[in-house]
Design a protein around this motif. Structure first.
Motif, PDB file in Angstrom:
ATOM      1  N   ILE A   1      11.430   6.406 -11.696  1.00 52.56           N
ATOM      2  CA  ILE A   1      12.141   7.567 -11.159  1.00 52.56           C
ATOM      3  C   ILE A   1      11.301   8.279 -10.109  1.00 52.56           C
ATOM      4  CG2 ILE A   1      13.038   9.859 -11.751  1.00 52.56           C
ATOM      5  CD1 ILE A   1      14.004   8.725 -14.386  1.00 52.56           C
ATOM      6  N   MET A   2       9.991   8.426 -10.356  1.00 53.84           N
ATOM      7  CA  MET A   2       9.120   9.044  -9.361  1.00 53.84           C
ATOM      8  C   MET A   2       9.032   8.205  -8.092  1.00 53.84           C
ATOM      9  SD  MET A   2       8.042  11.999 -10.356  1.00 53.84           S
ATOM     10  CE  MET A   2       9.674  12.201 -11.092  1.00 53.84           C
ATOM     11  N   THR A   3       9.034   6.877  -8.268  1.00 53.52           N
ATOM     12  CA  THR A   3       9.037   5.994  -7.100  1.00 53.52           C
ATOM     13  C   THR A   3      10.301   6.212  -6.274  1.00 53.52           C
ATOM     14  OG1 THR A   3       7.716   4.306  -8.227  1.00 53.52           O
ATOM     15  CG2 THR A   3       9.021   3.581  -6.356  1.00 53.52           C
TER      16      THR A   3
ATOM     17  N   HIS B   1      10.970   8.189   3.125  1.00 50.91           N
ATOM     18  CA  HIS B   1      11.078   7.025   4.003  1.00 50.91           C
ATOM     19  C   HIS B   1      11.659   7.340   5.374  1.00 50.91           C
ATOM     20  CE1 HIS B   1      15.317   6.844   2.654  1.00 50.91           C
ATOM     21  NE2 HIS B   1      15.532   6.090   3.708  1.00 50.91           N
ATOM     22  N   ARG B   2      12.342   8.481   5.514  1.00 54.78           N
ATOM     23  CA  ARG B   2      12.873   8.850   6.828  1.00 54.78           C
ATOM     24  C   ARG B   2      11.856   9.607   7.676  1.00 54.78           C
ATOM     25  NH1 ARG B   2      16.830   9.702   3.104  1.00 54.78           N
ATOM     26  NH2 ARG B   2      18.748   8.478   3.352  1.00 54.78           N
ATOM     27  N   ILE B   3      10.876  10.205   7.040  1.00 56.25           N
ATOM     28  CA  ILE B   3       9.922  11.040   7.788  1.00 56.25           C
ATOM     29  C   ILE B   3       8.494  10.521   7.713  1.00 56.25           C
ATOM     30  CG2 ILE B   3      11.339  13.117   7.453  1.00 56.25           C
ATOM     31  CD1 ILE B   3       9.422  13.949   5.222  1.00 56.25           C
ATOM     32  N   ASN B   4       8.257   9.536   6.856  1.00 51.33           N
ATOM     33  CA  ASN B   4       6.907   9.038   6.653  1.00 51.33           C
ATOM     34  C   ASN B   4       6.849   7.555   6.997  1.00 51.33           C
ATOM     35  OD1 ASN B   4       4.345   8.324   5.725  1.00 51.33           O
ATOM     36  ND2 ASN B   4       4.454   9.668   3.941  1.00 51.33           N
ATOM     37  N   PRO B   5       6.197   7.164   8.074  1.00 51.25           N
ATOM     38  CA  PRO B   5       6.158   5.748   8.471  1.00 51.25           C
ATOM     39  C   PRO B   5       5.438   4.858   7.470  1.00 51.25           C
ATOM     40  CG  PRO B   5       4.621   7.055   9.783  1.00 51.25           C
ATOM     41  CD  PRO B   5       5.450   8.024   9.002  1.00 51.25           C
ATOM     42  N   ASN B   6       4.643   5.433   6.581  1.00 48.84           N
ATOM     43  CA  ASN B   6       3.921   4.640   5.586  1.00 48.84           C
ATOM     44  C   ASN B   6       4.758   4.317   4.353  1.00 48.84           C
ATOM     45  OD1 ASN B   6       1.435   4.513   7.002  1.00 48.84           O
ATOM     46  ND2 ASN B   6       0.978   6.615   6.381  1.00 48.84           N
ATOM     47  N   ILE B   7       5.926   4.946   4.218  1.00 48.73           N
ATOM     48  CA  ILE B   7       6.827   4.682   3.092  1.00 48.73           C
ATOM     49  C   ILE B   7       8.063   4.001   3.657  1.00 48.73           C
ATOM     50  CG2 ILE B   7       8.132   5.671   1.163  1.00 48.73           C
ATOM     51  CD1 ILE B   7       5.213   6.087   0.768  1.00 48.73           C
ATOM     52  N   GLY B   8       8.041   2.673   3.667  1.00 52.36           N
ATOM     53  CA  GLY B   8       9.156   1.934   4.251  1.00 52.36           C
ATOM     54  C   GLY B   8      10.095   1.327   3.232  1.00 52.36           C
TER      55      GLY B   8
ATOM     56  N   ASP C   1       6.129   0.304  -1.127  1.00 56.46           N
ATOM     57  CA  ASP C   1       5.213   1.332  -0.624  1.00 56.46           C
ATOM     58  C   ASP C   1       5.229   2.562  -1.527  1.00 56.46           C
ATOM     59  OD1 ASP C   1       4.631  -0.298   1.544  1.00 56.46           O
ATOM     60  OD2 ASP C   1       6.198   0.593   2.792  1.00 56.46           O
ATOM     61  N   ALA C   2       6.447   2.969  -1.937  1.00 60.53           N
ATOM     62  CA  ALA C   2       6.576   4.150  -2.786  1.00 60.53           C
ATOM     63  C   ALA C   2       5.942   3.912  -4.159  1.00 60.53           C
ATOM     64  CB  ALA C   2       8.054   4.524  -2.938  1.00 60.53           C
ATOM     65  N   LEU C   3       6.107   2.704  -4.699  1.00 63.86           N
ATOM     66  CA  LEU C   3       5.507   2.366  -5.994  1.00 63.86           C
ATOM     67  C   LEU C   3       3.983   2.383  -5.887  1.00 63.86           C
ATOM     68  CD1 LEU C   3       5.708   1.374  -8.922  1.00 63.86           C
ATOM     69  CD2 LEU C   3       5.859  -0.958  -8.026  1.00 63.86           C
ATOM     70  N   TYR C   4       3.455   1.841  -4.797  1.00 65.87           N
ATOM     71  CA  TYR C   4       2.002   1.821  -4.590  1.00 65.87           C
ATOM     72  C   TYR C   4       1.446   3.237  -4.585  1.00 65.87           C
ATOM     73  CZ  TYR C   4      -2.358   1.537  -1.906  1.00 65.87           C
ATOM     74  OH  TYR C   4      -3.649   1.679  -1.475  1.00 65.87           O
TER      75      TYR C   4
ATOM     76  N   THR D   1       2.891   5.950  -5.892  1.00 71.83           N
ATOM     77  CA  THR D   1       3.109   6.567  -7.198  1.00 71.83           C
ATOM     78  C   THR D   1       2.033   6.164  -8.194  1.00 71.83           C
ATOM     79  OG1 THR D   1       5.505   6.599  -6.813  1.00 71.83           O
ATOM     80  CG2 THR D   1       4.756   6.830  -9.090  1.00 71.83           C
ATOM     81  N   VAL D   2       1.690   4.891  -8.218  1.00 71.04           N
ATOM     82  CA  VAL D   2       0.683   4.411  -9.172  1.00 71.04           C
ATOM     83  C   VAL D   2      -0.702   4.952  -8.812  1.00 71.04           C
ATOM     84  CG1 VAL D   2      -0.486   2.363 -10.077  1.00 71.04           C
ATOM     85  CG2 VAL D   2       1.996   2.355  -9.784  1.00 71.04           C
ATOM     86  N   THR D   3      -1.047   4.989  -7.530  1.00 68.08           N
ATOM     87  CA  THR D   3      -2.360   5.518  -7.156  1.00 68.08           C
ATOM     88  C   THR D   3      -2.451   7.011  -7.456  1.00 68.08           C
ATOM     89  OG1 THR D   3      -1.620   5.861  -4.863  1.00 68.08           O
ATOM     90  CG2 THR D   3      -2.754   3.794  -5.362  1.00 68.08           C
ATOM     91  N   ALA D   4      -1.330   7.734  -7.307  1.00 64.56           N
ATOM     92  CA  ALA D   4      -1.343   9.159  -7.640  1.00 64.56           C
ATOM     93  C   ALA D   4      -1.410   9.362  -9.147  1.00 64.56           C
ATOM     94  CB  ALA D   4      -0.095   9.841  -7.071  1.00 64.56           C
ATOM     95  N   LEU D   5      -0.651   8.539  -9.896  1.00 65.59           N
ATOM     96  CA  LEU D   5      -0.629   8.672 -11.355  1.00 65.59           C
ATOM     97  C   LEU D   5      -2.011   8.421 -11.950  1.00 65.59           C
ATOM     98  CD1 LEU D   5       2.091   7.296 -13.706  1.00 65.59           C
ATOM     99  CD2 LEU D   5      -0.276   6.772 -14.181  1.00 65.59           C
ATOM    100  N   THR D   6      -2.703   7.437 -11.429  1.00 61.96           N
ATOM    101  CA  THR D   6      -4.036   7.112 -11.947  1.00 61.96           C
ATOM    102  C   THR D   6      -5.123   7.984 -11.324  1.00 61.96           C
ATOM    103  OG1 THR D   6      -4.293   5.382 -10.260  1.00 61.96           O
ATOM    104  CG2 THR D   6      -3.389   4.723 -12.388  1.00 61.96           C
ATOM    105  N   THR D   7      -4.716   8.915 -10.447  1.00 60.16           N
ATOM    106  CA  THR D   7      -5.624   9.814  -9.717  1.00 60.16           C
ATOM    107  C   THR D   7      -6.649   9.037  -8.895  1.00 60.16           C
ATOM    108  OG1 THR D   7      -7.241  10.085 -11.527  1.00 60.16           O
ATOM    109  CG2 THR D   7      -5.360  11.597 -11.492  1.00 60.16           C
TER     110      THR D   7
END
Length: 250
Positions: A143-145, A153-160, A164-167, A169-175
């Motif tokens: 859900i967070m992804t 994805h419309r305003i951030n070129p790194n979230i296509g 990308d969103a899952l990557y 989310t996981v890096t943020a979750l694991t700090t």
């Protein structure tokens, strides 16, 4: 229909496994569609999938003794919102595109189905708490992804796409926070905080469940204690003799 949804008969279990397959298809399509440009074909598949899920939802609600009360339950409302977001696919673009994330709530229905089939899944019976904790963490991540993807994805070129969103989310979750992807705007920063705080809490709960000594659930008829050692003969709280069912495995 009531027997198909609630009976323990073999044909009813097969029917519910079919519903799990339908959920898997719907979730798979959500992820796959994020890699595709928005087109008439994508919206048509969304609507057809939504119609199929709506038919299943209607049958499930009608199969209950009190359909109205069933409909007002939080999980049922979440499922209905997810289905409506698919049916409104032709409108869910531009300003309304964010609502597409609501279809990830379908995962809650999948978790409930797995729970109802626990008697047919030996691994689930042996590791019920760990499995449910992992499922809750998985639902949260998905859900967070979806939120990250639909808001960025419309305003951030790194979230296509969802990958990308899952990557992120996981890096943020694991700090871990590699820093190669960051969310834009104040809303993005607040969403990152939510992922870190809530996600780490769920992650720690899963770790605690995995490393906790293995116990079985059985309600003591005298004192109500629910967790006992797998080979317990007497309740350690009140001493009454227990009759915990097992398969005779050493």
């Amino acid at each position: 229909m009531r027997r198909l949804y609630w009976s323990k008969a073999e044909h009813a279990k097969q029917f519910r496994y079919g519903l799990l397959a339908l959920d898997a298809i719907s979730i798979g399509w959500i992820v796959y569609a994020s890699f595709l440009p928005l087109s008439a074909m994508v919206m048509a598949v969304d609507v057809m999938l939504g119609l199929g899920l709506l038919a299943e939802f209607t049958a499930r609600t009608a199969a209950t003794k009190r359909p109205l009360r069933q409909l007002l339950r939080p999980l049922e409302l979440a499922d209905l919102v997810a289905i409506v977001s698919l049916l409104l696919a032709p409108l869910l673009h531009g300003a309304l595109g964010f609502l597409r994330v609501l279809r990830t709530l379908r995962l809650l229905h999948s978790v409930r189905l797995i729970t109802s089939l626990r008697s047919d899944l030996p691994f689930f019976r042996r590791n019920e708490e760990a499995t449910l904790a992992a499922a809750q963490l998985g639902v949260f991540i998905f859900i967070m992804t979806g939120l990250v993807f639909e808001t960025q994805h419309r305003i951030n070129p790194n979230i296509g796409n969802y990958a990308d969103a899952l990557y992120f989310t996981v890096t943020a979750l694991t700090t871990t926070g590699f820093g190669d992807i960051v969310l834009h705007g104040a809303s993005g920063r607040l969403l990152t905080v939510v992922i870190m705080l809530a996600g780490v809490t769920l992650f720690l709960r899963l770790a605690q469940t995995l490393f906790r000594p293995s116990k079985v659930r059985f309600t003591c008829p005298s004192c109500g204690l629910q967790r006992h050692e797998p080979d317990a003969v007497h309740c350690k709280a009140c001493g009454i003799q227990l009759k915990i069912l097992d398969q005779g495995l050493v």
